[in-house]
Design an enzyme around this catalytic site. Sequence first.
Site, short mmCIF file in Angstrom:
data_model
loop_
_atom_site.label_atom_id
_atom_site.label_comp_id
_atom_site.label_asym_id
_atom_site.label_seq_id
_atom_site.Cartn_x
_atom_site.Cartn_y
_atom_site.Cartn_z
N CYS A 1 0.79 -1.22 0.00
CA CYS A 1 0.00 0.00 0.00
C CYS A 1 0.83 1.27 0.00
CB CYS A 1 -0.97 0.02 1.18
SG CYS A 1 -1.89 -1.51 1.41
N ARG B 1 -4.54 0.66 -1.93
CA ARG B 1 -4.41 -0.61 -1.23
C ARG B 1 -3.89 -1.73 -2.11
NH1 ARG B 1 -9.13 -4.50 1.40
NH2 ARG B 1 -7.73 -5.69 2.75
N LEU B 2 -2.89 -2.45 -1.58
CA LEU B 2 -2.49 -3.75 -2.09
C LEU B 2 -3.03 -4.76 -1.08
CD1 LEU B 2 -0.85 -5.55 -4.05
CD2 LEU B 2 1.12 -5.21 -2.54
N ILE C 1 -3.63 -7.74 1.12
CA ILE C 1 -2.82 -8.86 1.59
C ILE C 1 -3.57 -9.67 2.65
CG2 ILE C 1 -0.66 -9.53 2.72
CD1 ILE C 1 -0.20 -8.35 -0.03
N ASN D 1 0.36 1.62 6.18
CA ASN D 1 1.12 0.97 5.11
C ASN D 1 2.07 -0.03 5.74
OD1 ASN D 1 2.71 0.28 2.86
ND2 ASN D 1 4.04 2.05 3.17
N GLY D 2 1.87 -1.31 5.47
CA GLY D 2 2.77 -2.31 6.01
C GLY D 2 2.03 -3.49 6.59
N GLU D 3 2.69 -4.14 7.54
CA GLU D 3 2.10 -5.31 8.19
C GLU D 3 2.46 -5.31 9.67
OE1 GLU D 3 0.16 -7.35 6.66
OE2 GLU D 3 0.59 -6.90 4.55
N ASP E 1 -5.08 -6.68 9.80
CA ASP E 1 -4.18 -6.20 10.84
C ASP E 1 -4.35 -4.70 11.04
OD1 ASP E 1 -3.10 -5.69 8.31
OD2 ASP E 1 -1.03 -5.80 9.01
#
Length: 643
Positions: free
Chosen positions: A2, A54-55, A57, A80-82, A105
Site C-alpha cells: 500500500c 491498497r495492495l 494482503i 502501510n505495512g504489516e 491487521d
Amino acid sequence: MCGFAGILDTDPQLTNHAMADLVGRMADALRARGPDDSGVWTDAEAGIALGFRRLSILDLSPAGHQPMISADGRFVIVFNGEAYNFAALRAELEGHGVVFRGGSDTEVVLEACAYWGFLPTLRRLNGMYAIALWDRASRTLSLARDRLGIKPLYLARMGASWLFASQPAAFVPHPAWSPRLDRGALKAFFRFNYVPAPATIWRNVEKLMPGSWAILRAEGGIERGRYWNLRDEAARPRFRDLDARIAADELETLLTDSVRGQMVADVPVGAFLSGGIDSSTVVALMQAVAGDQKVRTFTIGFPVRAYDESVAAAAVAKHLGTEHTQMIVTPDDAMSVVPFLPDIYDEPFADASQIPTFLVSRLTRQSVTVALSGDGGDEGFAGYNRYDALPHWQKLSSIPMGMRNLAARAVRALAPRHWDRLFGSFGVRTPQAGDKLHKAAHIATAATVEELYRRLVSQWQVPDDVVRGAPDLPHPADDPDLARAIPDPVQRLQYLDFATYLPDDILAKVDRASMAVGLEARVPLLDHRVVEFALRLPDALKRRDGRGKYLLRQVLYRHVPPNLVDRPKTGFAIPIGAWLRGPLRDWAEELLDPRQLRADGLLDAATVRAAWAEHLSGSRNLQYQLWGVLMFQGWRQRWRLTA
C-alpha cells in the site's frame, strides 16, 4: 503493502469535496503501491484529508478498506505495512471486550490505538509499517515509522499545509508544492549515492526517522520523539560466555518465529533466493515451517559468470525442495529498465543493484503477491566486506599517522594508470590495480573507526569537487560520543550500517522496486527481536576465521550443506562499468553533455567530464561515482527540478 498520502491544513480553506479530490489525486500518484483499492476521508473544517491506495494482503474483503474509522468513531487511520503480531494483539484486545468487524491487521492496530493509546501501541507492534492516525477529539495527527525503517514516510511543510506520504511523488499534485533543491543533500547524495535521512533532496521535506513518531496539531505545532532507539540498543552490554550451540538454538527460534509470522497472508507468498547465506536461511526456515507444501522461490541470473548466482540458487532450491523459478536476464532486459528508474525512485537514488532488484520483483510478482527477502543479514551479522577491512586498518593504526600519511602521499604521487603500467612491467595483471592501491592509501590514513566507515562507504571521496560550496549534512559517524557509547569497533560499524546504509539504501531500494510492480517484500531478518539479539552477540559469534555471519551460518548448516552456500560474496550486482563503456554509452553521453552540465549550474562539469574520460579509458573503474551522476541527471530531467 500500500501507499498513503495526506494533508493537514493549519488554515483550512477547502471544502470537503475539494479536499477529497486533491488528496485522491495525491494518493493516485502512488497507484503502483496499491493497485487493488483506493479510498479518501476528509474533514474540511479540521483541515485533514487522508488518501489511500491498497495492495490487498490480509482480509481481502471491504472490511479491510482504508482509510478506516475506529469502532467508537474517534480515530481514522491509514496504515502501510504489516503488523506480524496482529493475531496476538487481537486476542488480547478481545479479552478486554473489543469487538472486531473484519480480519485485517489494520483494524487491530487502529483499535489498539483506541484502547491503549498511540505510543503504547507502537511499543507493542512487531512489523514493518508507516502509520498516520487522526484523532478527531484532540484534532491531532500522529505519524510513526517502524523501528528499522522498512517502510518509508515523508513529511513536508508547504505554507499553511503539512503534507505526508509514502513517497514524495504524492506531493506533486498539491498546489502548494514548490520544491527547492537542498544543496547539502545533493552533496551527501554524491557521497553515498542516496540522500541520508532525515534529509531529502528538497528543502522543507524530510524522511521520518526509523523508530520515531511525530504529532501534528491542527492549530499548528509539532512534537517529536522515539519509541525505539537503535543507538541505545547497540550500546547495550553484550552477552557473556554465550555457548555457540545455545546461541544458534536461540537464533533459530527467533528466526523461525519471525518467518512463520511473515508467511501469514491471504494471497500467495514466495521468496527471493540468491543462494547466499541470508536468503538461503530465510527459505530454509520457510520450507521447514511449510512442511510438505513447497515454498515458491525466485531468482534471476546473468550470462556473465562473475555476476551470476542462479546456479547456486538452483542448487539450494533443489536441496530444500522448493518450487523454483529462475530467469536469465540479458543486457537488453536489464538496460530496458534504466529509462524508468527516475519514476520508480522519485528521489535521487543510485545503487546500481536497483536494476536486478526490480527485475526479480517483476518476475516474482507474476506468481505471488508477497515475497520474503534475506535483507538485513549483512548488518546484523557483520557480513559486508568493510568488516574484512577493519582488522587490516587496526593493524595499520599502530603505525604513526605521520608515516601513514607519507606512504599515502607516495602512492598518490603516481596516477592509477601509471601504477597499472608499473605492475604490468613486473607481470602483475590485477584489473585496476592502481585504482585499488589509491583506495587502500585513502583508507589507511583514517584516524578513527568512524572516519574509516565514512571513507569505505563514500562514492565520491571529495563530493565538494562535484557540488561546489555546499554544506555538510550531519551524519551518525560525526557523533563525538559514539566511541564511548559503543566501544567495540565491529558493533560500531554495525550501528552505522543499521542507522544509515540499511534504511536509506537497501530498504529504500527494495521498497521502491517491489512496490513498483505491486509486490510486498518482507524481511524476516529485520524482526526487531532478531536485531536486538544480533547486536548483543560477541564478535566471535559474528565473525570467525576471517568470515562474517558465523552464527547465521550455523543455523543455515542445519538445513543446507556448507558446500552449497559457502562461496565468495558477490552481492546483487550487474556489470554497469562495462555497460557504460558499451551499450549505455550514448545514453550516458547525452546526460553528461558538458554544455547542459554547465547550464544547469548544479554540478562541476569539469570534474564530471574528467571522471567520465578516465572511466572510458579503462584506467579507472569509476562506475559507481558516474552512476550517481547519471541517476541524478535522469531524475532531475524527469521531475523538471531546477536550482
